[in-house]
Design an enzyme around this catalytic site. Structure first.
Site, mmCIF file in Angstrom:
data_model
loop_
_atom_site.group_PDB
_atom_site.id
_atom_site.type_symbol
_atom_site.label_atom_id
_atom_site.label_comp_id
_atom_site.label_asym_id
_atom_site.label_seq_id
_atom_site.Cartn_x
_atom_site.Cartn_y
_atom_site.Cartn_z
ATOM 1 N N GLU A 104 9.770 -6.575 6.993
ATOM 2 C CA GLU A 104 9.481 -7.247 8.273
ATOM 3 C C GLU A 104 8.298 -8.189 8.152
ATOM 4 O O GLU A 104 8.252 -9.209 8.848
ATOM 5 C CB GLU A 104 9.161 -6.201 9.347
ATOM 6 C CG GLU A 104 10.366 -5.362 9.750
ATOM 7 C CD GLU A 104 9.964 -4.182 10.631
ATOM 8 O OE1 GLU A 104 8.770 -4.034 10.953
ATOM 9 O OE2 GLU A 104 10.871 -3.413 10.968
ATOM 10 N N HIS A 131 3.244 -5.665 0.486
ATOM 11 C CA HIS A 131 2.523 -4.424 0.788
ATOM 12 C C HIS A 131 3.297 -3.254 0.221
ATOM 13 O O HIS A 131 4.526 -3.288 0.113
ATOM 14 C CB HIS A 131 2.318 -4.257 2.298
ATOM 15 C CG HIS A 131 3.581 -4.409 3.096
ATOM 16 N ND1 HIS A 131 4.153 -5.628 3.350
ATOM 17 C CD2 HIS A 131 4.396 -3.497 3.660
ATOM 18 C CE1 HIS A 131 5.255 -5.467 4.055
ATOM 19 N NE2 HIS A 131 5.439 -4.172 4.245
HETATM 20 P P1 AMP Z 1 7.972 -3.763 6.016
HETATM 21 O O1 AMP Z 1 9.177 -3.444 6.853
HETATM 22 O O2 AMP Z 1 8.042 -3.197 4.629
HETATM 23 O O3 AMP Z 1 7.632 -5.234 6.053
HETATM 24 O O4 AMP Z 1 6.776 -2.975 6.678
HETATM 25 C C1 AMP Z 1 5.984 -3.499 7.684
HETATM 26 C C2 AMP Z 1 5.252 -2.340 8.292
HETATM 27 O O5 AMP Z 1 4.160 -2.839 9.029
HETATM 28 C C3 AMP Z 1 6.103 -1.497 9.250
HETATM 29 O O6 AMP Z 1 6.182 -0.145 8.771
HETATM 30 C C4 AMP Z 1 5.343 -1.585 10.569
HETATM 31 O O7 AMP Z 1 5.347 -0.381 11.300
HETATM 32 C C5 AMP Z 1 3.948 -1.966 10.106
HETATM 33 N N1 AMP Z 1 3.143 -2.662 11.087
HETATM 34 C C6 AMP Z 1 3.524 -3.696 11.887
HETATM 35 N N2 AMP Z 1 2.496 -4.109 12.647
HETATM 36 C C7 AMP Z 1 1.428 -3.321 12.311
HETATM 37 C C8 AMP Z 1 0.076 -3.245 12.745
HETATM 38 N N3 AMP Z 1 -0.413 -4.076 13.694
HETATM 39 N N4 AMP Z 1 -0.732 -2.309 12.199
HETATM 40 C C9 AMP Z 1 -0.254 -1.465 11.255
HETATM 41 N N5 AMP Z 1 1.018 -1.492 10.799
HETATM 42 C C10 AMP Z 1 1.847 -2.401 11.313
#
Ligand code: AMP
Length: 115
Positions: A96, A101
């Protein structure tokens, strides 16, 4: 100029987060929507959008990312019982946020294979 992402804003502190670790290259903070009792994201400060964008010159950074994640897992108290690292890549990988990360997941027995 460095590209701005959600995570560069978190690293800079302009978006609040629950940071658990930071050094000159990486920042780790708790995932806002945890998928396990312990769910932390560790992010290189250098913006590499996807793991598939990594270049040969990023090899040492990627190695240090894993070593820093090991340190964070120890610090979180999940190292002894075990944990999982996940890097989602692109649409089918469920990525997302386009800023590389590593998810650190632990605190319970995780199922395998993932859905
Ligand atoms: P990915 O799907 O691998 O890109 O993971 C993105 C992650 O970022 C997801 O698990 C979300 O829950 C997390 N996320 C999105 N916004 C935030 C935020 N403001 N603080 C901490 N984690 C977040």
């Amino acid at each position: 100029m460095t590209e701005e992402t959600l995570f560069t804003k978190i690293i800079a502190g302009s978006i609040p987060s629950d940071k658990v670790y930071e050094d000159e290259e990486f920042c780790a903070f708790r995932d806002i929507n945890p998928a396990a009792p312990c769910h932390v994201l560790i992010v290189p400060k250098k913006v590499i959008p996807k793991i598939s964008d990594a270049q040969p010159e990023d090899a040492a950074l990627l190695g240090r990312l894993l070593l820093a994640a090991n340190k964070v897992a120890e610090q979180l108290g999940i190292a002894q019982d075990g944990y999982r690292y996940v890097i989602n890549c692109g649409e089918n990988g469920g990525q997302e946020v386009l800023h590389l990360h590593l998810h650190i997941l632990g605190g319970r027995r995780l199922s395998w294979p993932p859905g």
